[in-house]
Design a protein around this motif. Structure first.
Motif, PDB file in Angstrom:
ATOM      1  N   PHE A 233       0.841  -1.186   0.000  1.00  0.00           N
ATOM      2  CA  PHE A 233       0.000   0.000   0.000  1.00  0.00           C
ATOM      3  C   PHE A 233       0.883   1.246   0.000  1.00  0.00           C
ATOM      4  CE2 PHE A 233      -3.164  -2.941   2.027  1.00  0.00           C
ATOM      5  CZ  PHE A 233      -4.148  -2.814   1.057  1.00  0.00           C
ATOM      6  N   ASP A 234       0.291   2.374  -0.339  1.00  0.00           N
ATOM      7  CA  ASP A 234       1.027   3.630  -0.341  1.00  0.00           C
ATOM      8  C   ASP A 234       0.910   4.378   0.984  1.00  0.00           C
ATOM      9  OD1 ASP A 234       1.812   3.328  -3.031  1.00  0.00           O
ATOM     10  OD2 ASP A 234      -0.102   4.134  -3.727  1.00  0.00           O
ATOM     11  N   ASN A 235      -0.228   4.159   1.676  1.00  0.00           N
ATOM     12  CA  ASN A 235      -0.498   4.927   2.883  1.00  0.00           C
ATOM     13  C   ASN A 235      -1.024   4.021   4.005  1.00  0.00           C
ATOM     14  OD1 ASN A 235      -0.200   7.783   1.758  1.00  0.00           O
ATOM     15  ND2 ASN A 235      -1.701   6.881   0.351  1.00  0.00           N
ATOM     16  N   TRP A 236      -0.822   4.469   5.242  1.00  0.00           N
ATOM     17  CA  TRP A 236      -1.259   3.682   6.392  1.00  0.00           C
ATOM     18  C   TRP A 236      -2.771   3.496   6.410  1.00  0.00           C
ATOM     19  CZ3 TRP A 236      -4.765   5.093  10.070  1.00  0.00           C
ATOM     20  CH2 TRP A 236      -5.134   6.440  10.118  1.00  0.00           C
ATOM     21  N   PHE A 237      -3.528   4.518   5.991  1.00  0.00           N
ATOM     22  CA  PHE A 237      -4.984   4.419   6.085  1.00  0.00           C
ATOM     23  C   PHE A 237      -5.559   3.403   5.101  1.00  0.00           C
ATOM     24  CE2 PHE A 237      -3.859   8.275   3.684  1.00  0.00           C
ATOM     25  CZ  PHE A 237      -4.462   8.039   2.449  1.00  0.00           C
ATOM     26  N   GLN A 238      -4.840   3.127   4.019  1.00  0.00           N
ATOM     27  CA  GLN A 238      -5.274   2.059   3.106  1.00  0.00           C
ATOM     28  C   GLN A 238      -5.123   0.696   3.781  1.00  0.00           C
ATOM     29  OE1 GLN A 238      -2.475   3.194   0.014  1.00  0.00           O
ATOM     30  NE2 GLN A 238      -4.169   3.784  -1.346  1.00  0.00           N
ATOM     31  N   LEU A 239      -3.992   0.514   4.453  1.00  0.00           N
ATOM     32  CA  LEU A 239      -3.751  -0.731   5.182  1.00  0.00           C
ATOM     33  C   LEU A 239      -4.777  -0.882   6.301  1.00  0.00           C
ATOM     34  CD1 LEU A 239      -2.011  -3.226   5.876  1.00  0.00           C
ATOM     35  CD2 LEU A 239      -0.621  -1.724   7.324  1.00  0.00           C
ATOM     36  N   PHE A 240      -5.016   0.183   7.043  1.00  0.00           N
ATOM     37  CA  PHE A 240      -5.970   0.133   8.154  1.00  0.00           C
ATOM     38  C   PHE A 240      -7.355  -0.285   7.648  1.00  0.00           C
ATOM     39  CE2 PHE A 240      -9.142   1.759  11.031  1.00  0.00           C
ATOM     40  CZ  PHE A 240      -8.600   1.606  12.290  1.00  0.00           C
ATOM     41  N   ALA A 241      -7.812   0.338   6.581  1.00  0.00           N
ATOM     42  CA  ALA A 241      -9.142   0.025   6.045  1.00  0.00           C
ATOM     43  C   ALA A 241      -9.223  -1.426   5.588  1.00  0.00           C
ATOM     44  CB  ALA A 241      -9.471   0.965   4.888  1.00  0.00           C
TER      45      ALA A 241
END
Length: 634
Positions: A233-241
């Motif tokens: 992923f590019d960002n933490w919030f993508q991983l979190f979701a």
């Protein structure tokens, strides 16, 4: 005065009469569990069932009988998301619709209080309730959702409209480990209904103890960055979701009856019983009865009906349609199943005129003329459409209204009759009497009058219905075309305001009315279908788009009054006014009031109501407590 012991005995006996709970279960807190879990307890891999359940588990009364443990519930789906493990099969909001679909009852919470004139809602959680990994579920988890998900701009860029009143966001308070409070600036009487519906499903599914490892507020930056990179992923919030999704991540703890146990890329997805599930039946048996749920992933929707015919589906209504009904009925004995007919959870086909049509003021004036739209309505032979396309399973339009005063109004009923003679008369009256050499009507400016109905290829029944409507409209002299486009093009065309009419459905119908959803089809400005520029004006707070006027604005005003009105009788009066204005102005031209859809149920698959709804607003079959479905052993 009764002693404490006698009082407990009296209460236990009373509850056994009212809801069928064994007094011994209530008094001693004795519970039973599935054999597969009992074996894990014996092996020391699980605590005893009494320690896995909350202090006050939710008690579910079976539809027909106390069930048996075991078995696999077989279904078919088009994708991991299509399993609806997160939404329908796993319908576990804070509060929920009852099995009649009439009222909102406790669920994850055991009770709630309303205060400050309908502005505050205090929810009492179940002490001792646990996530599927055995960790406690408490107010900390809801606080995590509010503070670290809802109020985090990267995870939630826009604060949801439905969690605001008068433009002011909801406030949250954690009162203690098992009590939370939501506060609004204005009365919000419909908040519990919204929580029970599609908006509230999965709202609080954020186990703090698991998900904080993916959140920068809690996780060391180097560790989180490494996880983001490893997951590509590019960002933490993508991983979190992604990590928060129960239908793709087998590791995320859940409150649902079944937990995903297979890779989301598998061709057969398996979900197994949650050993910490917090509901029991009236005999103290921990639910669910069924050990596991299995979905075979298929590429073609038609394959789902074929699997049912071959006996490979135990219970399913999703992705089956009325067009499958003759085939399903013909093969009932071969497949060993029954076919139930459930309310489809929406209206029949309907036509949405574009009341903000750009670039053609002559046609726009016609779109806004109730006489023109009534003429279009009177030209439609609804009985014939019912027989041709709905196999006689649809209901008249007048039955779709939630109150009899509207449906029984003789003037409103006339709007939906088949009366081509009156349709022709109305068209002549409004200046459409001139025709070309082929007999088609000319507009007031002398140009040919041509109407186009846009339909979505993903909904074949609406295509068939609109092609029949085309025949009716041409019979009264209006040249008509049906433009069928792919689902990927549908919404961009709507948003671009590039259509005359839409052929779709209403979000309410006969015996199915949930205000939150119904308003989408009833209230001009809430959705683009009745006019994209109206919707832009409403969503922008009047800064862009086109302002509503006349009866359209009156409906919107009534709607806004309903949202803050604590008096149920006054809300009903306002809703009645909305329905009458909606019908009078023909903001939508409904063709049929509602219809039934087939649901396949194997003969040994029990506790499924014969009559129910497949409605999206009820997360069906979730509102029917699928945890109490069971497979009868021979």
């Amino acid at each position: 005065m009764l002693s404490k012991k006698l009082w407990i005995g009296f209460l236990s006996t009373l509850l056994s009469v009212v809801i069928g709970v064994s007094p011994s279960v209530l008094a001693a807190g004795k519970y039973n569990e599935a054999p597969m879990l009992a074996n894990l307890v014996k092996q020391g891999k699980l605590p005893p069932v009494e320690k896995r359940l909350p202090d006050d588990p939710m008690i579910i009364t079976p539809v027909d009988e106390v069930g048996q443990y075991g078995g696999t519930w077989r279904m078919a789906a088009l994708s991991p998301t299509d399993t609806t493990l997160h939404f329908r099969i796993g319908y576990e909001p804070l509060v929920r619709w009852d099995r009649e679909g009439k009222k909102v009852i406790p669920n994850v919470c055991k009770s709630w209080d309303v205060g400050n004139g309908g502005r505050t809602f205090t929810f009492h959680l179940r002490k001792g309730m646990k996530w599927s990994d055995g960790e406690p579920f408490t107010a900390d988890d809801i606080e995590f959702w509010y503070t670290d998900v809802l109020c985090n701009k990267e995870l939630t860029p826009v604060f949801p409209d439905w969690l605001q009143t008068n433009g002011k966001p909801m406030k949250f308070e954690k009162l203690d480990a098992y009590t939370v409070r939501f506060s609004f600036s204005d009365p919000y009487p419909l908040f519990p209904e919204y929580l029970a519906g599609y908006r509230g499903v999965g709202l609080f599914d954020y186990p703090r103890h698991y998900l904080k490892q993916f959140h920068p507020k809690y996780a060391p930056k180097a560790q989180l960055d490494a996880k983001v990179k490893a997951a590509k992923f590019d960002n933490w919030f993508q991983l979190f979701a992604e990590r928060a999704q129960c239908f793709t991540n087998p590791d995320v703890p859940t409150l649902r009856p079944w937990i995903l146990r297979s890779s989301p890329t598998a061709t057969r997805l398996i979900a197994e019983r949650n050993p910490y599930y917090w509901k029991v039946d009236t005999k103290g048996n921990q639910l669910p009865y069924i050990d596991r749920v299995a979905w075979d992933i298929v590429q073609d929707i038609q394959m789902i009906a074929m699997r049912a015919v071959s006996g490979e589906i135990d219970m399913q209504g999703r992705n089956l349609s009325l067009s499958d009904y003759p085939l399903l009925m013909e093969n009932r004995d071969k497949g060993g199943y029954d076919v139930y007919l459930w309310n489809g959870g929406e209206g029949g086909s309907a036509i949405f005129p574009n009341h903000t049509l750009p670039g053609d003021n002559v046609l726009l004036d016609l779109m806004r003329d109730p006489k023109f739209k009534r003429a279009l309505s009177l030209a439609i032979n609804r009985d014939e459409i019912n027989e041709l396309h709905y196999l006689g399973q649809a209901t008249p339009v007048y039955t779709m209204f939630p109150m009899a005063s509207v449906g029984n109004d003789p003037e409103i009923r006339k709007f939906y009759e088949y009366n081509p003679k009156e349709a022709n008369k109305l068209l002549d009256e409004i200046g459409l009497s001139k025709r070309d050499k082929d007999g088609f009507r000319l507009r007031p400016d002398g140009k040919p009058l041509t109407l186009t109905i846009l339909v979505n290829l993903g909904y074949s029944i609406h295509i068939d219905v609109m092609q029949t409507v085309q025949k009716y409209w041409e019979a009264i002299g209006i040249r008509t075309a049906v433009d069928a486009i792919s689902g990927s093009l549908w919404w961009p065309r709507v948003q671009a305001n590039n259509y005359q009419f839409l052929g779709y459905t209403t979000e309410f119908g006969t015996d199915y009315f949930i205000f939150d959803l119904a308003a989408i089809s009833l209230v001009p400005g809430l959705h683009a279908y009745m006019g994209p520029l109206w919707a832009t004006w409403y969503s922008s707070g009047g800064k862009e788009g086109e302002k509503l006027t006349g009866d359209a604005l009156r409906i919107l005003d009534d709607y806004n009054k309903i949202l803050v009105c604590n008096d149920s009788k006054e809300r009903e009066k306002l809703l009645e006014d909305i329905c009458k204005l909606w019908a009078k102005n023909m903001y939508v031209i409904p063709i049929l009031g509602g219809y039934n859809v087939p649901v396949v149920v194997k003969k040994n698959f029990k506790n499924v109501p014969r009559k129910a709804s497949l409605g999206y607003g009820f997360s069906s079959p979730g509102y029917l407590n699928p945890e109490q479905f069971f497979i009868k052993q021979r």
